[in-house]
Scaffold this motif. Structure first.
Motif, PDB file in Angstrom:
ATOM      1  N   ILE A  41       1.018  -1.326  -0.051  1.00 12.65           N
ATOM      2  CA  ILE A  41      -0.075  -0.158  -0.062  1.00 12.65           C
ATOM      3  C   ILE A  41       0.824   1.241   0.079  1.00 12.65           C
ATOM      4  O   ILE A  41       1.915   1.410   0.857  1.00 12.65           O
ATOM      5  CB  ILE A  41      -0.623  -0.039   1.362  1.00 12.65           C
ATOM      6  CG1 ILE A  41      -1.616  -1.300   1.437  1.00 12.65           C
ATOM      7  CG2 ILE A  41      -1.911   1.161   1.191  1.00 12.65           C
ATOM      8  CD1 ILE A  41      -2.845  -1.808   0.308  1.00 12.65           C
ATOM      9  N   GLU A  42       0.554   2.267  -0.932  1.00 13.92           N
ATOM     10  CA  GLU A  42       1.601   3.430  -1.187  1.00 13.92           C
ATOM     11  C   GLU A  42       0.774   4.703  -0.447  1.00 13.92           C
ATOM     12  O   GLU A  42      -0.552   4.590  -0.456  1.00 13.92           O
ATOM     13  CB  GLU A  42       2.061   3.599  -2.262  1.00 13.92           C
ATOM     14  CG  GLU A  42       2.828   2.612  -2.846  1.00 13.92           C
ATOM     15  CD  GLU A  42       4.118   2.591  -2.123  1.00 13.92           C
ATOM     16  OE1 GLU A  42       4.610   3.607  -1.459  1.00 13.92           O
ATOM     17  OE2 GLU A  42       4.963   1.365  -1.918  1.00 13.92           O
ATOM     18  N   PRO A  43       1.152   5.673  -0.052  1.00 13.80           N
ATOM     19  CA  PRO A  43       0.477   6.771   0.533  1.00 13.80           C
ATOM     20  C   PRO A  43      -0.799   7.324  -0.333  1.00 13.80           C
ATOM     21  O   PRO A  43      -1.686   7.808   0.340  1.00 13.80           O
ATOM     22  CB  PRO A  43       1.568   7.847   0.429  1.00 13.80           C
ATOM     23  CG  PRO A  43       2.941   7.194   0.552  1.00 13.80           C
ATOM     24  CD  PRO A  43       2.883   5.869  -0.184  1.00 13.80           C
ATOM     25  N   GLN A  44      -0.703   7.178  -1.772  1.00 12.31           N
ATOM     26  CA  GLN A  44      -1.780   7.862  -2.306  1.00 12.31           C
ATOM     27  C   GLN A  44      -2.940   6.989  -2.492  1.00 12.31           C
ATOM     28  O   GLN A  44      -4.053   7.171  -2.830  1.00 12.31           O
ATOM     29  CB  GLN A  44      -1.267   8.398  -3.593  1.00 12.31           C
ATOM     30  CG  GLN A  44      -0.814   9.549  -3.484  1.00 12.31           C
ATOM     31  CD  GLN A  44      -0.332   9.901  -4.924  1.00 12.31           C
ATOM     32  OE1 GLN A  44       0.467   9.323  -5.826  1.00 12.31           O
ATOM     33  NE2 GLN A  44      -0.840  11.398  -5.405  1.00 12.31           N
ATOM     34  N   ASP A  45      -2.766   5.671  -2.103  1.00 16.35           N
ATOM     35  CA  ASP A  45      -3.775   4.363  -2.204  1.00 16.35           C
ATOM     36  C   ASP A  45      -4.987   4.784  -1.136  1.00 16.35           C
ATOM     37  O   ASP A  45      -4.618   5.162  -0.135  1.00 16.35           O
ATOM     38  CB  ASP A  45      -3.091   3.162  -2.072  1.00 16.35           C
ATOM     39  CG  ASP A  45      -2.022   2.925  -3.348  1.00 16.35           C
ATOM     40  OD1 ASP A  45      -2.476   3.333  -4.371  1.00 16.35           O
ATOM     41  OD2 ASP A  45      -1.060   2.011  -2.992  1.00 16.35           O
TER      42      ASP A  45
ATOM     43  N   ALA B  64       2.252  13.971  -9.137  1.00 18.67           N
ATOM     44  CA  ALA B  64       2.362  12.634  -9.071  1.00 18.67           C
ATOM     45  C   ALA B  64       1.115  12.215 -10.044  1.00 18.67           C
ATOM     46  O   ALA B  64      -0.134  12.729  -9.768  1.00 18.67           O
ATOM     47  CB  ALA B  64       2.315  12.005  -7.705  1.00 18.67           C
ATOM     48  N   SER B  65       0.994  10.799 -10.546  1.00 17.83           N
ATOM     49  CA  SER B  65      -0.117  10.356 -11.002  1.00 17.83           C
ATOM     50  C   SER B  65      -1.131   9.942 -10.072  1.00 17.83           C
ATOM     51  O   SER B  65      -0.716   9.618  -8.855  1.00 17.83           O
ATOM     52  CB  SER B  65       0.311   9.257 -12.294  1.00 17.83           C
ATOM     53  OG  SER B  65       0.765   8.261 -11.380  1.00 17.83           O
ATOM     54  N   ASN B  66      -2.399   9.754 -10.278  1.00 20.37           N
ATOM     55  CA  ASN B  66      -3.150   9.185  -9.540  1.00 20.37           C
ATOM     56  C   ASN B  66      -3.467   7.776  -9.561  1.00 20.37           C
ATOM     57  O   ASN B  66      -3.843   7.192 -10.709  1.00 20.37           O
ATOM     58  CB  ASN B  66      -4.801  10.076  -9.776  1.00 20.37           C
ATOM     59  CG  ASN B  66      -5.879   9.740  -8.696  1.00 20.37           C
ATOM     60  OD1 ASN B  66      -5.508   8.831  -7.854  1.00 20.37           O
ATOM     61  ND2 ASN B  66      -6.986  10.563  -8.778  1.00 20.37           N
ATOM     62  N   PRO B  67      -3.461   7.245  -8.218  1.00 20.39           N
ATOM     63  CA  PRO B  67      -3.120   5.668  -8.334  1.00 20.39           C
ATOM     64  C   PRO B  67      -4.605   5.277  -8.783  1.00 20.39           C
ATOM     65  O   PRO B  67      -4.768   4.112  -9.447  1.00 20.39           O
ATOM     66  CB  PRO B  67      -3.285   5.290  -6.904  1.00 20.39           C
ATOM     67  CG  PRO B  67      -3.201   6.526  -6.100  1.00 20.39           C
ATOM     68  CD  PRO B  67      -3.042   7.665  -6.991  1.00 20.39           C
ATOM     69  N   ASP B  68      -6.045   6.119  -8.581  1.00 16.52           N
ATOM     70  CA  ASP B  68      -6.898   5.737  -8.998  1.00 16.52           C
ATOM     71  C   ASP B  68      -7.182   5.655 -10.533  1.00 16.52           C
ATOM     72  O   ASP B  68      -7.928   4.825 -11.245  1.00 16.52           O
ATOM     73  CB  ASP B  68      -8.188   6.337  -8.662  1.00 16.52           C
ATOM     74  CG  ASP B  68      -8.287   6.497  -7.099  1.00 16.52           C
ATOM     75  OD1 ASP B  68      -7.879   5.366  -6.598  1.00 16.52           O
ATOM     76  OD2 ASP B  68      -8.858   7.344  -6.474  1.00 16.52           O
ATOM     77  N   ASP B  69      -6.252   6.383 -11.376  1.00 10.09           N
ATOM     78  CA  ASP B  69      -6.381   6.346 -12.880  1.00 10.09           C
ATOM     79  C   ASP B  69      -5.504   5.357 -13.596  1.00 10.09           C
ATOM     80  O   ASP B  69      -5.154   5.106 -14.486  1.00 10.09           O
ATOM     81  CB  ASP B  69      -5.640   7.655 -13.345  1.00 10.09           C
ATOM     82  CG  ASP B  69      -6.506   8.932 -12.967  1.00 10.09           C
ATOM     83  OD1 ASP B  69      -7.771   8.568 -12.631  1.00 10.09           O
ATOM     84  OD2 ASP B  69      -6.188   9.896 -13.097  1.00 10.09           O
ATOM     85  N   LYS B  70      -4.801   4.384 -12.398  1.00  9.13           N
ATOM     86  CA  LYS B  70      -3.699   3.568 -12.905  1.00  9.13           C
ATOM     87  C   LYS B  70      -4.367   2.662 -13.951  1.00  9.13           C
ATOM     88  O   LYS B  70      -3.595   2.396 -15.111  1.00  9.13           O
ATOM     89  CB  LYS B  70      -3.391   2.659 -11.641  1.00  9.13           C
ATOM     90  CG  LYS B  70      -1.847   2.094 -11.761  1.00  9.13           C
ATOM     91  CD  LYS B  70      -1.586   1.558 -10.229  1.00  9.13           C
ATOM     92  CE  LYS B  70      -2.572   0.229  -9.865  1.00  9.13           C
ATOM     93  NZ  LYS B  70      -2.210   0.013  -8.531  1.00  9.13           N
TER      94      LYS B  70
END
Lengths: 336, 97
Positions: A41-45, B64-70
């Motif tokens: 898990i990373e900070p932005q997750d 930073a790129s958004n993890p939700d857009d991965k």
């Protein structure tokens, strides 16, 4: 260096609350799936609030332990028996400060600020490892802290390198690399003392006698009394149980004590052929909880030393900021 | 830097471990300005000759790129296997290519 290898509530008498299941089902399912697949898990997750809170508490307690841990050893810098030992001790204490910084940084990625965490420590609200609330009475204590306290910490910290929270795991990789020096320098300092006079040998044995049981307690209460461990294991924050870590530590330490020529102060300590492990005696948990809850021999002294150091450094922090502002204004003026 | 600032701002630290290698992110720290951040980074991250060069930059400057857009961001590359050398069959007689 050292953490309480389990999460204690920062509020005495208030047990950690069980996890509420009010999180969005779909996000929760995705989070669980990643944990189950041993992902990170990373900070932005997205993460459940309880996971975030547990980590903030554990990582900040760990960070506090590092910087409070500088105090009992720092005590001996000016009294180290040689220039060599003094240089080694300064390097070790500096490492502990660095470890604190790695860990505070990791906790900050979860949305808490450095000031908030330090306030928690300085107000006496936040916990740190109970081992530092005992005094360092002789030079042998410094060696024993390296050998046993850092040794116990390594047992606990190596599995944390695989923690599910990325920034914490990465900080622990860095910490563990440096920790090996800490344990070895302590053990070697004791080896030298054990080749000395009868009085010096007795100092080593005395330090071992005082620290052994406290080191065993560092791993936390028995698994049966650690309901929070289960959640920590489920989340991949904790990888090995308190009792299993403690057993590994005992098994690893017995042969080291033999080479050193000291006795571990436990009449029940013996090899159990059937289990393939050493059996050991009862730990005094009442004393442990007394210390965790603020009533150990040095709790007050440690905290007040820490607060004084922070307050005495206020002018430095202010001056650095004033300098930065001035530089910035000068640069703006020149550009205009 | 605002006048109301109480904490030293956060900086990201990148260290080049040896000449010829890239700078790699190794952590973050608080410092009052860039020069200060460099000095702190030296003390914290290169105590055992771990580096020959350090970069610092304000954490707030990172986009930073958004993890939700991965999914959408990286998925389109998954079906373009012809972008990899292993996609192509070359006669053995040609040897290493």
């Amino acid at each position: 260096m050292y953490t309480q290898s389990f999460s204690v509530s920062d509020e005495p008498g208030k047990p950690l609350k069980p996890v509420a299941s009010t999180e969005p089902v779909e996000l929760m399912a995705r989070f669980d799936a990643r944990i189950d697949a041993d992902g990170r898990i990373e900070p932005q997750d997205w993460m459940p609030e309880a996971y975030r809170k547990t980590l903030v508490r554990q990582i900040s307690q760990h960070a506090h332990s590092e910087i409070v841990g500088m105090l009992p050893e720092g005590n001996w810098i000016s009294r180290a028996p040689s220039l060599k030992r003094k240089a080694i001790l300064i390097a070790k204490v500096q490492d502990e400060g660095g470890h604190g910084l790695y860990l505070y940084s990791a906790a900050e990625t979860l949305g808490t600020s450095r000031d908030q965490m330090l306030d928690g420590l300085h107000s006496g609200k936040a916990k740190y490892s109970s081992i530092f609330n005992y005094p360092t009475l002789s030079w042998a204590d410094v060696g024993v802290i390296g050998w046993l306290v850092d040794g116990a910490a390594i047992m606990n910290q190596v599995p944390l390198c695989r923690c599910s929270y990325g920034p914490y795991a990465r900080a622990m990789v860095r910490v563990c690399k440096e920790e090996s020096f800490h344990q070895r320098q302590g053990y070697e300092a004791l080896l030298v003392m054990m080749q000395g006079t009868e009085e010096q040998k007795a100092m080593v044995q005395d330090a071992v006698n005082r620290y052994w049981w406290k080191c065993l307690a560092m791993f936390g209460p028995p698994d049966a009394d650690s309901p929070n461990s289960v959640q920590g294991m489920r989340w991949g924050i904790k990888r090995i149980s308190n009792d299993d870590l403690r057993q590994k530590f005992v098994d690893a330490t017995v042969p080291q004590a033999k080479v050193l020529g000291v006795t571990l102060p436990d009449p029940d300590l013996k090899w159990n052929e059937e289990r393939g492990h050493h059996d050991y005696g009862q730990i005094d948990w009442d004393e442990f909880w007394q210390t965790v809850n603020g009533n150990g021999p040095c709790n007050k002294e440690r905290l007040s030393t820490r607060v004084k150091a922070h307050n005495d450094g206020q002018w430095v922090r202010d001056a650095a900021l004033a300098h930065a502002r001035k530089q910035q204004q000068r640069a703006m003026k020149e550009a205009a | 830097m605002s006048a109301a600032l109480k904490e030293w701002p956060l900086w990201e630290v990148f260290v080049r471990s040896k000449q010829g290698l890239e700078h790699k992110h190794c952590g973050s720290l608080h410092a009052s300005d860039a020069q200060h951040a460099l000095e702190m980074a030296r003390d914290v991250y290169t105590r055992r000759q771990e580096g020959v060069s350090i970069w610092v930059l304000p954490s707030a400057q990172i986009t930073a790129s958004n993890p939700d857009d991965k999914g959408e961001l990286f998925d389109p590359a998954a079906d373009k296997i012809y972008r990899h050398p292993t996609f192509y069959e070359i006669p053995e007689a040609v040897g290493h290519m």
